[in-house]
Enzyme design. Sequence first.
Site, PDB file in Angstrom:
ATOM      1  N   ARG A  45       0.963  -1.213   0.001  1.00  0.00           N
ATOM      2  CA  ARG A  45      -0.023   0.043  -0.084  1.00  0.00           C
ATOM      3  C   ARG A  45       0.704   1.115   0.046  1.00  0.00           C
ATOM      4  NH1 ARG A  45      -2.071   3.201   4.611  1.00  0.00           N
ATOM      5  NH2 ARG A  45      -3.942   4.312   3.844  1.00  0.00           N
ATOM      6  N   HIS A  50      -2.529  10.924   0.317  1.00  0.00           N
ATOM      7  CA  HIS A  50      -1.963  10.712   1.596  1.00  0.00           C
ATOM      8  C   HIS A  50      -1.356  12.285   2.091  1.00  0.00           C
ATOM      9  CE1 HIS A  50      -0.755   7.527   4.745  1.00  0.00           C
ATOM     10  NE2 HIS A  50      -0.330   8.631   5.225  1.00  0.00           N
ATOM     11  N   GLU A  73      -7.250   8.828   5.926  1.00  0.00           N
ATOM     12  CA  GLU A  73      -7.530   9.643   7.254  1.00  0.00           C
ATOM     13  C   GLU A  73      -7.910  11.077   6.969  1.00  0.00           C
ATOM     14  OE1 GLU A  73      -4.118   9.094   9.797  1.00  0.00           O
ATOM     15  OE2 GLU A  73      -4.369   7.179  10.196  1.00  0.00           O
ATOM     16  N   ASN A  76      -7.102   2.457   9.849  1.00  0.00           N
ATOM     17  CA  ASN A  76      -5.744   2.671  10.601  1.00  0.00           C
ATOM     18  C   ASN A  76      -5.996   2.588  11.988  1.00  0.00           C
ATOM     19  OD1 ASN A  76      -5.085   2.916   7.916  1.00  0.00           O
ATOM     20  ND2 ASN A  76      -4.263   5.056   8.032  1.00  0.00           N
ATOM     21  N   TYR A 128      -3.871   2.485  16.083  1.00  0.00           N
ATOM     22  CA  TYR A 128      -2.538   2.593  16.623  1.00  0.00           C
ATOM     23  C   TYR A 128      -2.929   2.389  18.313  1.00  0.00           C
ATOM     24  CZ  TYR A 128      -0.335   3.800  12.694  1.00  0.00           C
ATOM     25  OH  TYR A 128       0.402   3.687  11.280  1.00  0.00           O
ATOM     26  N   GLU A 182      -3.709   0.047   8.138  1.00  0.00           N
ATOM     27  CA  GLU A 182      -2.096   0.443   8.992  1.00  0.00           C
ATOM     28  C   GLU A 182      -2.369   0.149  10.418  1.00  0.00           C
ATOM     29  OE1 GLU A 182      -0.911   4.858   9.063  1.00  0.00           O
ATOM     30  OE2 GLU A 182      -1.736   5.006   6.768  1.00  0.00           O
TER      31      GLU A 182
HETATM   32  C1  GBH Z   1      -1.098   7.761  10.422  1.00  0.00           C
HETATM   33  O1  GBH Z   1      -1.627   8.579  11.445  1.00  0.00           O
HETATM   34  C2  GBH Z   1      -0.816   8.083   9.314  1.00  0.00           C
HETATM   35  O2  GBH Z   1      -1.643   7.644   8.256  1.00  0.00           O
HETATM   36  C3  GBH Z   1       0.763   7.702   8.904  1.00  0.00           C
HETATM   37  O3  GBH Z   1       1.188   8.762   7.712  1.00  0.00           O
HETATM   38  C4  GBH Z   1       1.503   7.928  10.068  1.00  0.00           C
HETATM   39  O4  GBH Z   1       2.966   8.007   9.670  1.00  0.00           O
HETATM   40  C5  GBH Z   1       1.220   7.011  11.094  1.00  0.00           C
HETATM   41  O5  GBH Z   1      -0.187   7.089  11.231  1.00  0.00           O
HETATM   42  C6  GBH Z   1       1.932   7.120  12.395  1.00  0.00           C
HETATM   43  O6  GBH Z   1       1.480   8.261  13.011  1.00  0.00           O
HETATM   44  O7  GBH Z   1      -3.181  11.065  21.711  1.00  0.00           O
HETATM   45  O8  GBH Z   1      -2.718   8.591  22.113  1.00  0.00           O
HETATM   46  O9  GBH Z   1      -4.978   9.488  21.591  1.00  0.00           O
HETATM   47  C7  GBH Z   1      -2.273   8.241  12.656  1.00  0.00           C
HETATM   48  C8  GBH Z   1      -2.626   9.042  13.211  1.00  0.00           C
HETATM   49  C9  GBH Z   1      -2.526   8.265  15.287  1.00  0.00           C
HETATM   50  C10 GBH Z   1      -4.020  10.164  14.884  1.00  0.00           C
HETATM   51  C11 GBH Z   1      -3.172   8.099  16.930  1.00  0.00           C
HETATM   52  C12 GBH Z   1      -4.764   9.853  16.487  1.00  0.00           C
HETATM   53  C13 GBH Z   1      -4.369   9.148  18.646  1.00  0.00           C
HETATM   54  C14 GBH Z   1      -3.386   9.492  19.507  1.00  0.00           C
HETATM   55  N1  GBH Z   1      -3.407   8.821  14.591  1.00  0.00           N
HETATM   56  N2  GBH Z   1      -3.595   9.241  17.287  1.00  0.00           N
HETATM   57  S1  GBH Z   1      -3.755   9.713  21.335  1.00  0.00           S
END
Ligand code: GBH
Length: 448
Positions: free
Chosen positions: A74, A118, A163, A296, A298, A353
């Site tokens: 991707r 992106h 996003e 995505n 995290y 992601e």
């Molecule tokens: C993505 O954004 C992007 O698509 C990518 O380009 C980037 O490199 C990657 O992730 C890593 O950052 O304050 O603990 O609640 C992710 C964006 C990440 C936004 C998690 C909201 C919540 C953090 N998101 N975030 S928190």
Amino acid sequence: MSFRDEFVWGAATASYQIEGAAFEDGKGANIWDVFTHTPGKIADNSTGDVACDHYHRFADDIQIMARLGIKAYRFSLSWSRLLPEGTGRINQKGIDFYNSLIDELLAYGIEPYITLYHWDLPANLQKQGGWQNEKSPEWFEEYATLVARCFGDRVRYFTTFNEPQVFMGCGYLVGEHAPGLSLRDEELMLACLNVLKAHGRAAKVLHNMVVEARVGLTVATTMVIPDTKEDVESARELFFETGKGNYVFMQSFWMDPIVLGRFPQPLLDCYGDLLASVTPGDMALISKSIDFIGLNNYTSHQVGTDANGRPEILTRHRGFPKTAMNWDITPEGIYWGTKFYHERYHMPIYITENGMANGDFVSQDGKVHDPQRIDFLHRYLLNLKRAAEEGVDLRGYFQWSLLDNFEWACGYDKRFGIVYVDYETLERTIKDSGYWYRDVVFQNGENL
Ligand code: GBH
């Protein structure tokens, strides 16, 4: 059943974060070129001018993917590499670059998944107001038409936007990302609606011009974990809630119109006039425009229920496990979030992601040992497997990221790759997690 047989194991990147060659071969400037060259915007004062130099080293990077058995890649296209001014004049060298990249991927049996946007809007379009300009849906349609015409003979999988929450929320509201704006609520809403309209137009073009096209849109998720069995409804409610001043980072504002063909009622109640700028004709293009949802993920919130029966975000204990981004490590979130998405939208889902930043370095033995990342991925994938076992229609998983790269406002300090990049020499070293991921791919997750 766990992961289906044809489950797609991939890795992901984005153009501005890896390509470099920012001013080469006719590429036009984009908003990230402008933003990174503005003093004080990026933590380590870095830019994407060189980044991972993927523009010149893509063949080596594809070899690495082949070694790791990665089945799908991707990546995003740099709009201003293809159309230097955003519309009109075409840059043949940009087309040549992506043709070579795609052909090389196919030669190794790696399926290309193209993201059209992106975050790197051509600077010339930003001068005209960017997503605030009511012509922006037409600009995006023109770009999508070029993409379909040039690459649609070999590429089937597309996502329009990566996003929208983040490039609109961080770029047009918080101002920490390009173009660094802080709009008023009404202005922000109208700009977001232009993104939805642009998505609708592009999805139509891709479906019309590309044989067997599969089109999606990727959203950013902060998932939700119910604190106890009694909190499941609260978690679901919080996940999909939206209302006055609370839409840009949320889920249902973006996905309800696209999948269900209507905006959530709380938004109609407070933004009815603005939402009416989306005509029935626009909505016909926006709704039912996708074949899959990209998520995505995290991190997640822990959700409880307060004395009034309302959802509340619970504070985690001191010392709760965190990544180098300071984001909470929350494996169960990917289970709950994909399950809630499945129940609300009944669509095929790809994790487009997932990954973590870690303080990686090359050890004395020349290797990069990152047991934290292996453990992180193992836990998240086990939870994803649980969702698959319970019937969530999961089609694939893309590791973020193939390479360490330019982490936007954080610069190069944060390393997300399963492949280490030495930014002095641009040498690549596959991390332990890369080899671990190879085994997961080969065994379709049976070893988890
Ligand atoms: C993505 O954004 C992007 O698509 C990518 O380009 C980037 O490199 C990657 O992730 C890593 O950052 O304050 O603990 O609640 C992710 C964006 C990440 C936004 C998690 C909201 C919540 C953090 N998101 N975030 S928190």
